[in-house]
Design a protein around this motif. Structure first.
Motif, PDB file in Angstrom:
ATOM      1  N   TRP A 154       0.825  -1.198   0.000  1.00 50.66           N
ATOM      2  CA  TRP A 154       0.000   0.000   0.000  1.00 50.66           C
ATOM      3  C   TRP A 154       0.868   1.259   0.000  1.00 50.66           C
ATOM      4  O   TRP A 154       0.570   2.217  -0.708  1.00 50.66           O
ATOM      5  N   GLU A 155       1.938   1.270   0.763  1.00 48.40           N
ATOM      6  CA  GLU A 155       2.807   2.448   0.803  1.00 48.40           C
ATOM      7  C   GLU A 155       3.404   2.740  -0.569  1.00 48.40           C
ATOM      8  O   GLU A 155       3.495   3.900  -0.974  1.00 48.40           O
ATOM      9  N   HIS A 195      -6.161  13.031  -1.025  1.00 50.87           N
ATOM     10  CA  HIS A 195      -5.374  12.488   0.070  1.00 50.87           C
ATOM     11  C   HIS A 195      -6.259  11.939   1.197  1.00 50.87           C
ATOM     12  O   HIS A 195      -5.860  11.014   1.890  1.00 50.87           O
ATOM     13  N   ASP A 196      -7.446  12.505   1.363  1.00 52.92           N
ATOM     14  CA  ASP A 196      -8.365  12.009   2.392  1.00 52.92           C
ATOM     15  C   ASP A 196      -8.711  10.544   2.161  1.00 52.92           C
ATOM     16  O   ASP A 196      -8.756   9.744   3.099  1.00 52.92           O
ATOM     17  N   GLU A 197      -8.985  10.206   0.910  1.00 48.46           N
ATOM     18  CA  GLU A 197      -9.346   8.833   0.570  1.00 48.46           C
ATOM     19  C   GLU A 197      -8.175   7.886   0.831  1.00 48.46           C
ATOM     20  O   GLU A 197      -8.351   6.796   1.382  1.00 48.46           O
ATOM     21  N   HIS A 215      -4.969   3.909   4.573  1.00 43.39           N
ATOM     22  CA  HIS A 215      -3.790   3.780   5.448  1.00 43.39           C
ATOM     23  C   HIS A 215      -4.212   3.579   6.902  1.00 43.39           C
ATOM     24  O   HIS A 215      -3.670   2.715   7.605  1.00 43.39           O
ATOM     25  N   THR A 216      -5.186   4.346   7.351  1.00 45.88           N
ATOM     26  CA  THR A 216      -5.678   4.224   8.724  1.00 45.88           C
ATOM     27  C   THR A 216      -6.259   2.839   8.974  1.00 45.88           C
ATOM     28  O   THR A 216      -6.026   2.241  10.032  1.00 45.88           O
ATOM     29  N   ALA A 217      -7.004   2.315   8.014  1.00 48.52           N
ATOM     30  CA  ALA A 217      -7.587   0.972   8.162  1.00 48.52           C
ATOM     31  C   ALA A 217      -6.490  -0.083   8.292  1.00 48.52           C
ATOM     32  O   ALA A 217      -6.595  -0.996   9.113  1.00 48.52           O
ATOM     33  N   ILE A 218      -5.420   0.048   7.528  1.00 52.71           N
ATOM     34  CA  ILE A 218      -4.323  -0.921   7.591  1.00 52.71           C
ATOM     35  C   ILE A 218      -3.619  -0.845   8.942  1.00 52.71           C
ATOM     36  O   ILE A 218      -3.357  -1.872   9.583  1.00 52.71           O
ATOM     37  N   VAL A 219      -3.324   0.366   9.401  1.00 57.44           N
ATOM     38  CA  VAL A 219      -2.637   0.534  10.687  1.00 57.44           C
ATOM     39  C   VAL A 219      -3.510   0.025  11.833  1.00 57.44           C
ATOM     40  O   VAL A 219      -3.031  -0.672  12.739  1.00 57.44           O
ATOM     41  N   THR A 220      -4.792   0.339  11.781  1.00 53.80           N
ATOM     42  CA  THR A 220      -5.712  -0.111  12.824  1.00 53.80           C
ATOM     43  C   THR A 220      -5.837  -1.630  12.806  1.00 53.80           C
ATOM     44  O   THR A 220      -5.848  -2.270  13.862  1.00 53.80           O
ATOM     45  N   MET A 221      -5.889  -2.203  11.620  1.00 53.67           N
ATOM     46  CA  MET A 221      -5.967  -3.650  11.489  1.00 53.67           C
ATOM     47  C   MET A 221      -4.740  -4.309  12.121  1.00 53.67           C
ATOM     48  O   MET A 221      -4.855  -5.297  12.849  1.00 53.67           O
ATOM     49  N   GLU A 252     -12.218  -5.038   5.907  1.00 55.81           N
ATOM     50  CA  GLU A 252     -13.386  -4.767   5.056  1.00 55.81           C
ATOM     51  C   GLU A 252     -13.545  -3.269   4.790  1.00 55.81           C
ATOM     52  O   GLU A 252     -13.898  -2.868   3.686  1.00 55.81           O
ATOM     53  N   GLU A 253     -13.277  -2.451   5.803  1.00 49.34           N
ATOM     54  CA  GLU A 253     -13.356  -0.995   5.639  1.00 49.34           C
ATOM     55  C   GLU A 253     -12.346  -0.523   4.595  1.00 49.34           C
ATOM     56  O   GLU A 253     -12.674   0.263   3.705  1.00 49.34           O
TER      57      GLU A 253
END
Length: 88
Positions: A24-25, A37-39, A44-50, A67-68
């Motif tokens: 992803w990076e 950039h918001d999208e 990125h946030t979903a991956i880090v949270t996962m 899923e998010e």
């Protein structure tokens, strides 16, 4: 035996999550030229949270974040695809 199999499974999950994060990076750097950039930040946030949920063995929450992230990527793809609906 079960603990050893479980440990190997969790270890494999962490390896796969790291691969997803790295991939992803790489993609995000290129996509940043064309997409809001918001999208990209949402994915990125979903991956880090996962990743954090997996480290705490909260696999159901990790799946929800997966899923998010998948939903946002599909939304980005649909929103930026070339079709008549997006032209008008």
């Amino acid at each position: 035996e079960f603990r050893r199999v479980l440990f190997r499974s969790i270890e494999q999950i962490n390896i796969e999550i790291d691969k997803i994060g790295n991939m992803w990076e790489e993609k995000q750097k290129k996509l940043a030229y064309y997409i809001e950039h918001d999208e990209l930040e949402k994915v990125h946030t979903a991956i880090v949270t996962m990743k954090s949920y997996i480290k705490t063995n909260d696999f159901s929450s990790a799946m929800a974040e997966l899923e998010e992230g998948k939903f946002v990527i599909e939304h980005i793809q649909e929103k930026n695809s070339f079709n008549l609906q997006n032209i008008f």
